[in-house]
Structure formats: structure tokens, C-alpha cells
Design an enzyme around this catalytic site. Structure first.
Site, mmCIF file in Angstrom:
data_model
loop_
_atom_site.group_PDB
_atom_site.id
_atom_site.type_symbol
_atom_site.label_atom_id
_atom_site.label_comp_id
_atom_site.label_asym_id
_atom_site.label_seq_id
_atom_site.Cartn_x
_atom_site.Cartn_y
_atom_site.Cartn_z
ATOM 1 N N TYR A 95 -2.990 -30.290 23.137
ATOM 2 C CA TYR A 95 -2.949 -28.517 24.268
ATOM 3 C C TYR A 95 -2.062 -29.171 25.897
ATOM 4 O O TYR A 95 -2.407 -30.479 26.665
ATOM 5 C CB TYR A 95 -4.658 -28.494 25.051
ATOM 6 C CG TYR A 95 -4.963 -28.936 26.024
ATOM 7 C CD1 TYR A 95 -5.261 -28.495 27.099
ATOM 8 C CD2 TYR A 95 -5.784 -30.137 25.346
ATOM 9 C CE1 TYR A 95 -5.976 -29.461 28.201
ATOM 10 C CE2 TYR A 95 -6.535 -30.550 26.346
ATOM 11 C CZ TYR A 95 -6.982 -30.028 28.022
ATOM 12 O OH TYR A 95 -6.927 -31.032 29.114
ATOM 13 N N CYS A 96 -1.779 -28.086 26.513
ATOM 14 C CA CYS A 96 -0.624 -28.007 27.567
ATOM 15 C C CYS A 96 -1.344 -26.769 28.298
ATOM 16 O O CYS A 96 -2.443 -26.658 27.831
ATOM 17 C CB CYS A 96 0.486 -27.653 27.812
ATOM 18 S SG CYS A 96 1.621 -26.854 26.757
ATOM 19 N N SER A 97 -0.710 -26.272 28.906
ATOM 20 C CA SER A 97 -0.329 -24.720 29.418
ATOM 21 C C SER A 97 -0.935 -24.066 28.708
ATOM 22 O O SER A 97 -1.786 -23.095 29.131
ATOM 23 C CB SER A 97 0.224 -24.557 31.029
ATOM 24 O OG SER A 97 -0.397 -25.401 31.996
ATOM 25 N N ILE A 124 -5.104 -24.905 28.251
ATOM 26 C CA ILE A 124 -5.698 -24.617 28.464
ATOM 27 C C ILE A 124 -5.770 -22.731 29.265
ATOM 28 O O ILE A 124 -7.180 -22.423 29.832
ATOM 29 C CB ILE A 124 -5.869 -25.405 29.782
ATOM 30 C CG1 ILE A 124 -7.588 -26.182 30.673
ATOM 31 C CG2 ILE A 124 -4.614 -25.220 31.021
ATOM 32 C CD1 ILE A 124 -6.883 -27.482 31.544
#
Length: 164
Positions: A95-97, A124
């Protein structure tokens, strides 16, 4: 009663529109070469996955999903990860933003033989938007989420927006 219905319709259109915009952004930025996992699916089985945070160190230290390993993006080191995760059949969620950088990192993992790699849809930001907990570098629950930039902060609906 009429005001209640109008307010309900307005809220539904706002939230539905936001999801359509996110869907459009992800379709525009991603190839969808890596399957998505939804926040709800991950939340129900988070302990079954190896979580990899593909944001930058400052973003990770501000907040991350519990037990996520920091792998970064700009300085991602594939050799280091393959040493940390020798099981190429492990269930991995990157995951990232929002799910854009994480697709790139997941593609690197897939190219070297990892077979069960997924991308967290909405990253996130969606995790926090669903009122799920995030943790700071001291592993204490926090409401702060690093939003990468002011322009990207529009995607975070809940929590405290942090950016430089």
C-alpha cells in the site's frame, strides 16, 4: 422530512462522487496489473497478510497500518525485500497513499516471482477514511496521516492531514 431526504441525497451524491473520482484516478494512473484488495477485505484478515508500506520514510513514520514493513518507493531495494521475505508464495499486500506507488512496487515483486501480491485499493487514505487505526513511529495509535502533498490531501476525508 423533506429536508432529511434532501440532506441524505446530497450526502450520497458527495460520497458516491468521491469514490467515482478515486476510481477514475486509479484507472488513469494504474495498469491494474496487480489485483486490488479492498480495505474491508484486508481489515477482516489483516493478520493473514504481509503488509508492505511503499511510501517514503517520513510518511511511514507519521502513520502506517499496524505491523506494516517499510519498503519505501524512491529508494526501494528489491534485494533487501527478497532477503526479508524468502517465501515467494506469501500473501502480500502493498500500500501507499492511494494505490499508485504501491502498484509499481508490487510489479517489481511479481517480476521476481512473488505469486500472491495485491494492491490496497485507495491505500492508507481509504484505510483511515473507513475509521481504521493507524500507528506512528512509536507504534501508538494516531489520527495523523501524511498526505504527501496539499493537493493529494483532498483524498483523505478523516484524520489529521500532515504534509510538508
Amino acid at each position: 422530512m423533506k429536508n432529511y431526504i434532501i440532506a441524505l441525497l446530497l450526502l450520497c451524491s458527495i460520497f458516491g462522487y468521491g469514490q467515482k473520482k478515486l476510481s477514475k484516478l486509479l484507472k488513469q494512473e494504474n495498469t491494474e496489473s496487480i489485483p486490488y484488495i479492498t480495505v474491508d477485505s484486508l481489515a477482516n484478515h489483516a493478520n493473514s497478510y504481509v503488509l508492505l508500506d511503499s511510501r517514503e520514510k517520513q510518511e511511514y513514520e507519521t502513520s502506517h497500518i499496524k505491523n506494516a514493513l517499510f519498503v519505501g518507493y524512491d529508494n526501494f531495494n528489491l534485494d533487501h525485500i527478497t532477503k526479508q521475505l524468502p517465501d515467494k508464495n506469501a500473501d502480500i499486500v502493498v500500500y501507499c497513499s492511494l494505490g499508485i506507488r504501491s502498484e509499481d512496487i508490487a510489479e517489481h515483486l511479481k517480476k521476481v516471482g512473488y505469486t500472491n501480491v495485491m494492491n490496497l485499493y485507495g491505500g492508507i487514505f481509504e484505510w483511515k477514511n473507513h475509521d481504521l487505526p493507524v500507528y506512528n513511529q512509536a507504534e501508538k495509535e494516531t489520527d495523523s496521516v501524511h498526505t504527501f502533498s496539499k493537493s493529494w490531501s483532498k483524498w483523505l476525508q478523516k484524520g489529521i492531514k500532515v504534509y510538508d
